[in-house]
Design a protein around this motif. Sequence first.
Motif, PDB file in Angstrom:
ATOM      1  N   THR A  85       0.930  -1.121   0.026  1.00 54.27           N
ATOM      2  CA  THR A  85       0.005   0.177  -0.203  1.00 54.27           C
ATOM      3  C   THR A  85       0.743   1.224   0.118  1.00 54.27           C
ATOM      4  O   THR A  85       2.009   1.427   0.741  1.00 54.27           O
ATOM      5  CB  THR A  85      -0.860   0.129   1.394  1.00 54.27           C
ATOM      6  N   ASP A  86       0.337   2.247  -0.645  1.00 57.44           N
ATOM      7  CA  ASP A  86       1.058   3.439  -0.602  1.00 57.44           C
ATOM      8  C   ASP A  86       0.555   4.347   0.580  1.00 57.44           C
ATOM      9  O   ASP A  86      -0.417   4.122   1.082  1.00 57.44           O
ATOM     10  CB  ASP A  86       0.838   4.513  -1.947  1.00 57.44           C
ATOM     11  N   ILE A  87       1.401   5.375   0.982  1.00 58.08           N
ATOM     12  CA  ILE A  87       0.770   5.890   2.590  1.00 58.08           C
ATOM     13  C   ILE A  87       0.784   7.489   2.264  1.00 58.08           C
ATOM     14  O   ILE A  87       0.466   7.888   3.353  1.00 58.08           O
ATOM     15  CB  ILE A  87       1.743   5.506   3.588  1.00 58.08           C
ATOM     16  N   ALA A 110      -6.469  12.626  -1.416  1.00 59.28           N
ATOM     17  CA  ALA A 110      -7.305  12.736  -2.609  1.00 59.28           C
ATOM     18  C   ALA A 110      -7.096  11.514  -3.738  1.00 59.28           C
ATOM     19  O   ALA A 110      -7.534  11.831  -4.775  1.00 59.28           O
ATOM     20  CB  ALA A 110      -6.949  14.069  -3.293  1.00 59.28           C
ATOM     21  N   CYS A 111      -6.156  10.739  -3.164  1.00 61.27           N
ATOM     22  CA  CYS A 111      -5.988   9.586  -4.093  1.00 61.27           C
ATOM     23  C   CYS A 111      -6.300   8.192  -3.510  1.00 61.27           C
ATOM     24  O   CYS A 111      -6.145   7.183  -4.198  1.00 61.27           O
ATOM     25  CB  CYS A 111      -4.680   9.632  -4.554  1.00 61.27           C
ATOM     26  N   GLY A 112      -6.884   8.344  -2.418  1.00 62.78           N
ATOM     27  CA  GLY A 112      -7.445   7.123  -1.507  1.00 62.78           C
ATOM     28  C   GLY A 112      -6.258   6.147  -0.860  1.00 62.78           C
ATOM     29  O   GLY A 112      -6.726   4.963  -0.466  1.00 62.78           O
ATOM     30  N   HIS A 113      -5.219   6.848  -0.655  1.00 58.19           N
ATOM     31  CA  HIS A 113      -4.182   5.977  -0.012  1.00 58.19           C
ATOM     32  C   HIS A 113      -4.368   5.679   1.477  1.00 58.19           C
ATOM     33  O   HIS A 113      -3.938   4.638   1.648  1.00 58.19           O
ATOM     34  CB  HIS A 113      -2.707   6.884  -0.030  1.00 58.19           C
ATOM     35  N   ASP A 114      -5.402   6.649   2.091  1.00 60.88           N
ATOM     36  CA  ASP A 114      -5.722   6.130   3.288  1.00 60.88           C
ATOM     37  C   ASP A 114      -6.660   4.792   3.160  1.00 60.88           C
ATOM     38  O   ASP A 114      -6.770   3.963   4.277  1.00 60.88           O
ATOM     39  CB  ASP A 114      -6.532   7.387   3.888  1.00 60.88           C
ATOM     40  N   ALA A 145       5.873   8.055  -0.296  1.00 59.46           N
ATOM     41  CA  ALA A 145       6.187   8.803  -1.657  1.00 59.46           C
ATOM     42  C   ALA A 145       5.611   8.096  -2.800  1.00 59.46           C
ATOM     43  O   ALA A 145       6.563   8.221  -3.894  1.00 59.46           O
ATOM     44  CB  ALA A 145       7.806   8.917  -1.663  1.00 59.46           C
ATOM     45  N   GLU A 146       4.634   7.482  -2.870  1.00 63.33           N
ATOM     46  CA  GLU A 146       4.345   7.158  -4.259  1.00 63.33           C
ATOM     47  C   GLU A 146       3.764   8.549  -5.250  1.00 63.33           C
ATOM     48  O   GLU A 146       4.127   8.154  -6.671  1.00 63.33           O
ATOM     49  CB  GLU A 146       2.893   6.327  -4.433  1.00 63.33           C
ATOM     50  N   GLU A 147       3.458   9.357  -4.757  1.00 59.29           N
ATOM     51  CA  GLU A 147       3.065  10.629  -5.741  1.00 59.29           C
ATOM     52  C   GLU A 147       4.270  11.555  -6.333  1.00 59.29           C
ATOM     53  O   GLU A 147       4.026  12.245  -6.944  1.00 59.29           O
ATOM     54  CB  GLU A 147       2.033  11.557  -4.717  1.00 59.29           C
ATOM     55  N   GLN A 148       5.389  11.274  -5.671  1.00 52.23           N
ATOM     56  CA  GLN A 148       6.502  12.162  -6.032  1.00 52.23           C
ATOM     57  C   GLN A 148       7.496  11.308  -6.704  1.00 52.23           C
ATOM     58  O   GLN A 148       8.272  10.825  -5.818  1.00 52.23           O
ATOM     59  CB  GLN A 148       6.926  12.976  -4.908  1.00 52.23           C
ATOM     60  N   LEU A 171      -3.182  -2.768  -4.810  1.00 52.70           N
ATOM     61  CA  LEU A 171      -4.689  -2.097  -5.014  1.00 52.70           C
ATOM     62  C   LEU A 171      -4.728  -0.554  -5.205  1.00 52.70           C
ATOM     63  O   LEU A 171      -3.678   0.024  -4.656  1.00 52.70           O
ATOM     64  CB  LEU A 171      -5.493  -2.559  -3.810  1.00 52.70           C
ATOM     65  N   HIS A 172      -5.568  -0.408  -5.866  1.00 48.50           N
ATOM     66  CA  HIS A 172      -5.947   1.215  -6.048  1.00 48.50           C
ATOM     67  C   HIS A 172      -7.451   1.581  -6.291  1.00 48.50           C
ATOM     68  O   HIS A 172      -8.272   0.751  -6.857  1.00 48.50           O
ATOM     69  CB  HIS A 172      -5.349   1.804  -7.179  1.00 48.50           C
ATOM     70  N   VAL A 173      -7.944   2.357  -5.236  1.00 48.90           N
ATOM     71  CA  VAL A 173      -9.335   2.684  -5.461  1.00 48.90           C
ATOM     72  C   VAL A 173      -9.605   3.314  -6.722  1.00 48.90           C
ATOM     73  O   VAL A 173      -8.757   3.979  -7.320  1.00 48.90           O
ATOM     74  CB  VAL A 173      -9.674   3.605  -4.055  1.00 48.90           C
ATOM     75  N   GLY A 340       0.617   7.691 -13.780  1.00 46.19           N
ATOM     76  CA  GLY A 340       1.784   6.540 -13.482  1.00 46.19           C
ATOM     77  C   GLY A 340       1.743   6.135 -12.011  1.00 46.19           C
ATOM     78  O   GLY A 340       0.754   6.652 -11.035  1.00 46.19           O
ATOM     79  N   GLU A 341       2.345   5.115 -11.702  1.00 49.69           N
ATOM     80  CA  GLU A 341       2.503   4.398 -10.199  1.00 49.69           C
ATOM     81  C   GLU A 341       3.686   3.695 -10.285  1.00 49.69           C
ATOM     82  O   GLU A 341       4.104   3.075 -11.126  1.00 49.69           O
ATOM     83  CB  GLU A 341       1.350   3.246 -10.566  1.00 49.69           C
ATOM     84  N   ASP A 342       4.305   3.971  -9.130  1.00 52.83           N
ATOM     85  CA  ASP A 342       5.664   3.341  -8.819  1.00 52.83           C
ATOM     86  C   ASP A 342       5.466   1.828  -8.302  1.00 52.83           C
ATOM     87  O   ASP A 342       6.465   1.006  -8.153  1.00 52.83           O
ATOM     88  CB  ASP A 342       6.806   4.234  -8.055  1.00 52.83           C
TER      89      ASP A 342
END
Length: 399
Positions: A85-87, A110-114, A145-148, A171-173, A340-342
């Motif tokens: 999971t990304d955080i 705002a990307c659902g990582h919670d 740091a998935e977003e950056q 997984l991603h919402v 994109g997604e790491d």
Amino acid sequence: MSNRTYSISPSTILSLVKKQSQVQIAFRRKLHQQPELSTQEYKTTALLKKEIQKLNLNILPTSMPTGLLVEIVGDSPGRTIAIRTDIDALPIVEQTGLPFASRNTGSMHACGHDMHMATIMGAVKILTKLRKDIQGSIRIIFQPAEEQPPGGARPMIADGALDDVDAILGLHVDPRVPTGKIGLRDGVTMASVTDFDLIIHGVGGHAARPQTAVDAIVIASEIVSSIQTIVSRQVDPIGSVAITFGMIQGGTARNVIADSVKLTGTARALSPADQKRLPKLIRRVAEKICQAHGARLEMNIIAGYPVLSNSISINKLFAQTYESLFGKGKIVETEPVLGGEDFACYLEHVPGAMVRIGVKNKKIGADKSWHHPQFIADEASLHYATALIVSSVVNFLNE
Ligand code: NI
């Protein structure tokens, strides 16, 4: 090896998921209230660590100050599966009006990582309970740091997150998919990311004496326009690419010709071949325009992620598992996106797939796109996502 058969029924898993649902929703809301930007996820990490310590699980050492690498070692030997999971959150001022909206103004989940964290934590609690009935081990990656870009995936891999791992689940919402359904797609589903800066070095001067200067703003304008033709005229229109400049910086005053301009851009592609070509094409166009006008170009590639390609066999695992839990007709094929997604970095090393969790529910306003200030994810989806992750892990390891 013993000849004991390992099996856990879907109904057992569903009842365990149901039992913890209130705690899980509360945990998600807590995370939602305290979003933290990429690489700054200190409170988030502390919160995750507290929960993991309650479960007495091994925390593996990592080189990053945020994020967490955890292991559930099964009581009997077998394969190892990773779940990730990304955080991190985004620099957005939340406008959802939710009672548990961000209290950290300027940051928002705002990307659902919670939602991802709550799902994985819920799954970890259940898998810990079930460990006697599971063969093998589970590696849990709470990745910062998935977003950056350059992102947290590569450092996690360097720290050994994938050592001895046979497969990885992500997984991603997805606000395009209704709650209760999941989205899958074999092969390429997300784009490569190449972040770059173009710096145009001209010569400054007086606004009224342009003949003595090399105007970096005029040259930058031409570069921005001409680069649009890379997408429309130099790349196969059947492939998908996007080039966007998100920032232009240059100049100091109305009556001063700017001596330099910085263009901050990102290039996306759905094929590794286009990913390789794009920086070369961008450099060629920008360099020739600079040359034509007597300016000098500096191009810096900042960072990037590879194309994300899902494994067919892991998608099959997701699909069969979901059907066994919730019946037929609940799986949609999602369209590829140029986001994109790491998570793609892990897939360069081990087979895996990212499942899309439906969170769309118009009645509660959960129909806005990712990264929207009013992005809402339907919490009812936590039930489906958690059951899917737990069962997929069990099915993979006990197969
Ligand atoms: Ni995301």
